[in-house]
Design a protein around this motif. Sequence first.
Motif, PDB file in Angstrom:
ATOM      1  N   ALA A  11     -16.642 147.212 -26.118  1.00 37.58           N
ATOM      2  CA  ALA A  11     -16.854 148.305 -27.076  1.00 37.58           C
ATOM      3  C   ALA A  11     -17.793 147.871 -28.194  1.00 37.58           C
ATOM      4  CB  ALA A  11     -15.522 148.785 -27.641  1.00 37.58           C
ATOM      5  N   ALA A  12     -17.590 146.680 -28.707  1.00 39.39           N
ATOM      6  CA  ALA A  12     -18.454 146.171 -29.774  1.00 39.39           C
ATOM      7  C   ALA A  12     -19.877 145.939 -29.263  1.00 39.39           C
ATOM      8  CB  ALA A  12     -17.868 144.883 -30.349  1.00 39.39           C
ATOM      9  N   MET A  13     -20.001 145.397 -28.065  1.00 44.91           N
ATOM     10  CA  MET A  13     -21.335 145.143 -27.521  1.00 44.91           C
ATOM     11  C   MET A  13     -22.056 146.449 -27.214  1.00 44.91           C
ATOM     12  SD  MET A  13     -21.766 142.008 -27.871  1.00 44.91           S
ATOM     13  CE  MET A  13     -23.281 141.690 -27.004  1.00 44.91           C
ATOM     14  N   MET A  14     -21.318 147.470 -26.758  1.00 45.73           N
ATOM     15  CA  MET A  14     -21.945 148.766 -26.530  1.00 45.73           C
ATOM     16  C   MET A  14     -22.428 149.345 -27.854  1.00 45.73           C
ATOM     17  SD  MET A  14     -19.676 150.415 -23.390  1.00 45.73           S
ATOM     18  CE  MET A  14     -18.789 151.423 -24.480  1.00 45.73           C
ATOM     19  N   ALA A  15     -21.640 149.166 -28.917  1.00 39.04           N
ATOM     20  CA  ALA A  15     -22.056 149.671 -30.226  1.00 39.04           C
ATOM     21  C   ALA A  15     -23.343 148.995 -30.688  1.00 39.04           C
ATOM     22  CB  ALA A  15     -20.942 149.457 -31.251  1.00 39.04           C
ATOM     23  N   VAL A  16     -23.440 147.697 -30.495  1.00 37.62           N
ATOM     24  CA  VAL A  16     -24.659 146.976 -30.877  1.00 37.62           C
ATOM     25  C   VAL A  16     -25.805 147.345 -29.939  1.00 37.62           C
ATOM     26  CG1 VAL A  16     -25.727 144.693 -31.091  1.00 37.62           C
ATOM     27  CG2 VAL A  16     -23.414 145.070 -31.955  1.00 37.62           C
ATOM     28  N   PHE A  18     -26.300 150.009 -27.881  1.00 38.21           N
ATOM     29  CA  PHE A  18     -26.780 151.393 -27.991  1.00 38.21           C
ATOM     30  C   PHE A  18     -27.209 151.738 -29.411  1.00 38.21           C
ATOM     31  CE2 PHE A  18     -23.598 152.160 -24.400  1.00 38.21           C
ATOM     32  CZ  PHE A  18     -24.553 152.020 -23.415  1.00 38.21           C
ATOM     33  N   GLY A  19     -26.373 151.363 -30.376  1.00 39.23           N
ATOM     34  CA  GLY A  19     -26.620 151.765 -31.760  1.00 39.23           C
ATOM     35  C   GLY A  19     -27.715 150.994 -32.459  1.00 39.23           C
ATOM     36  N   ARG A  20     -27.680 149.695 -32.347  1.00 38.14           N
ATOM     37  CA  ARG A  20     -28.638 148.882 -33.106  1.00 38.14           C
ATOM     38  C   ARG A  20     -29.874 148.512 -32.279  1.00 38.14           C
ATOM     39  NH1 ARG A  20     -31.249 148.317 -37.354  1.00 38.14           N
ATOM     40  NH2 ARG A  20     -31.509 146.220 -38.137  1.00 38.14           N
ATOM     41  N   LEU A  21     -29.655 148.107 -31.040  1.00 36.74           N
ATOM     42  CA  LEU A  21     -30.788 147.716 -30.196  1.00 36.74           C
ATOM     43  C   LEU A  21     -31.466 148.922 -29.546  1.00 36.74           C
ATOM     44  CD1 LEU A  21     -29.296 144.556 -28.445  1.00 36.74           C
ATOM     45  CD2 LEU A  21     -30.806 144.648 -30.433  1.00 36.74           C
ATOM     46  N   ARG A  22     -30.793 150.071 -29.591  1.00 31.81           N
ATOM     47  CA  ARG A  22     -31.331 151.317 -29.026  1.00 31.81           C
ATOM     48  C   ARG A  22     -31.639 151.199 -27.536  1.00 31.81           C
ATOM     49  NH1 ARG A  22     -29.784 154.452 -33.012  1.00 31.81           N
ATOM     50  NH2 ARG A  22     -30.935 154.276 -34.922  1.00 31.81           N
ATOM     51  N   LEU A  23     -30.778 150.483 -26.813  1.00 30.79           N
ATOM     52  CA  LEU A  23     -30.948 150.357 -25.368  1.00 30.79           C
ATOM     53  C   LEU A  23     -30.518 151.646 -24.689  1.00 30.79           C
ATOM     54  CD1 LEU A  23     -29.351 146.826 -24.856  1.00 30.79           C
ATOM     55  CD2 LEU A  23     -31.794 147.379 -24.791  1.00 30.79           C
ATOM     56  N   SER A  24     -31.191 151.990 -23.611  1.00 29.13           N
ATOM     57  CA  SER A  24     -30.730 153.121 -22.812  1.00 29.13           C
ATOM     58  C   SER A  24     -29.482 152.674 -22.058  1.00 29.13           C
ATOM     59  CB  SER A  24     -31.808 153.542 -21.809  1.00 29.13           C
ATOM     60  OG  SER A  24     -31.974 152.535 -20.815  1.00 29.13           O
ATOM     61  N   SER A  25     -28.713 153.639 -21.597  1.00 30.19           N
ATOM     62  CA  SER A  25     -27.529 153.315 -20.819  1.00 30.19           C
ATOM     63  C   SER A  25     -27.907 152.502 -19.580  1.00 30.19           C
ATOM     64  CB  SER A  25     -26.817 154.601 -20.405  1.00 30.19           C
ATOM     65  OG  SER A  25     -25.656 154.305 -19.680  1.00 30.19           O
ATOM     66  N   GLN A  26     -28.973 152.901 -18.930  1.00 35.05           N
ATOM     67  CA  GLN A  26     -29.420 152.191 -17.728  1.00 35.05           C
ATOM     68  C   GLN A  26     -29.786 150.746 -18.053  1.00 35.05           C
ATOM     69  OE1 GLN A  26     -32.821 153.927 -15.804  1.00 35.05           O
ATOM     70  NE2 GLN A  26     -32.651 152.611 -14.026  1.00 35.05           N
ATOM     71  N   ALA A  27     -30.528 150.529 -19.135  1.00 34.39           N
ATOM     72  CA  ALA A  27     -30.930 149.169 -19.510  1.00 34.39           C
ATOM     73  C   ALA A  27     -29.716 148.329 -19.897  1.00 34.39           C
ATOM     74  CB  ALA A  27     -31.936 149.208 -20.657  1.00 34.39           C
ATOM     75  N   PHE A  28     -28.808 148.925 -20.686  1.00 36.55           N
ATOM     76  CA  PHE A  28     -27.624 148.181 -21.123  1.00 36.55           C
ATOM     77  C   PHE A  28     -26.801 147.705 -19.935  1.00 36.55           C
ATOM     78  CE2 PHE A  28     -23.136 147.932 -22.224  1.00 36.55           C
ATOM     79  CZ  PHE A  28     -23.165 147.093 -23.320  1.00 36.55           C
ATOM     80  N   TRP A  29     -26.459 148.618 -19.023  1.00 34.58           N
ATOM     81  CA  TRP A  29     -25.584 148.266 -17.911  1.00 34.58           C
ATOM     82  C   TRP A  29     -26.273 147.415 -16.849  1.00 34.58           C
ATOM     83  CZ3 TRP A  29     -20.847 148.122 -19.075  1.00 34.58           C
ATOM     84  CH2 TRP A  29     -20.308 149.023 -19.982  1.00 34.58           C
ATOM     85  N   ALA A  30     -27.594 147.349 -16.883  1.00 36.28           N
ATOM     86  CA  ALA A  30     -28.309 146.473 -15.957  1.00 36.28           C
ATOM     87  C   ALA A  30     -28.340 145.024 -16.446  1.00 36.28           C
ATOM     88  CB  ALA A  30     -29.737 146.977 -15.747  1.00 36.28           C
ATOM     89  N   ALA A  39     -30.634 139.231 -26.234  1.00 31.41           N
ATOM     90  CA  ALA A  39     -31.225 140.357 -26.965  1.00 31.41           C
ATOM     91  C   ALA A  39     -30.662 140.436 -28.380  1.00 31.41           C
ATOM     92  CB  ALA A  39     -30.952 141.668 -26.209  1.00 31.41           C
ATOM     93  N   VAL A  40     -29.362 140.235 -28.515  1.00 28.65           N
ATOM     94  CA  VAL A  40     -28.737 140.242 -29.843  1.00 28.65           C
ATOM     95  C   VAL A  40     -29.278 139.082 -30.676  1.00 28.65           C
ATOM     96  CG1 VAL A  40     -26.547 139.957 -31.075  1.00 28.65           C
ATOM     97  CG2 VAL A  40     -26.675 141.460 -29.083  1.00 28.65           C
TER      98      VAL A  40
END
Length: 69
Positions: A11-16, A18-30, A39-40
Amino acid sequence: MKSERDAFPWAAMMAVGFGRLRLSSQAFWAMTPRELAAAVEGAFGVADAPPDRAMLERLMGRYPDRAPP
């Protein structure tokens, strides 16, 4: 007892991610957890380790997804 889901702070990594790094869902889950940590690190200057829960909570407090009420 912690479940497998609790072993990594998704949950915290998704917040960072999506929210801060502005990754797309596809990029994040890949990404692998190591790629996400890199990246962080690149964005926030974290060195030597992926962000721990305390750091993620500080980041989430500093950069919330929504404005406070």
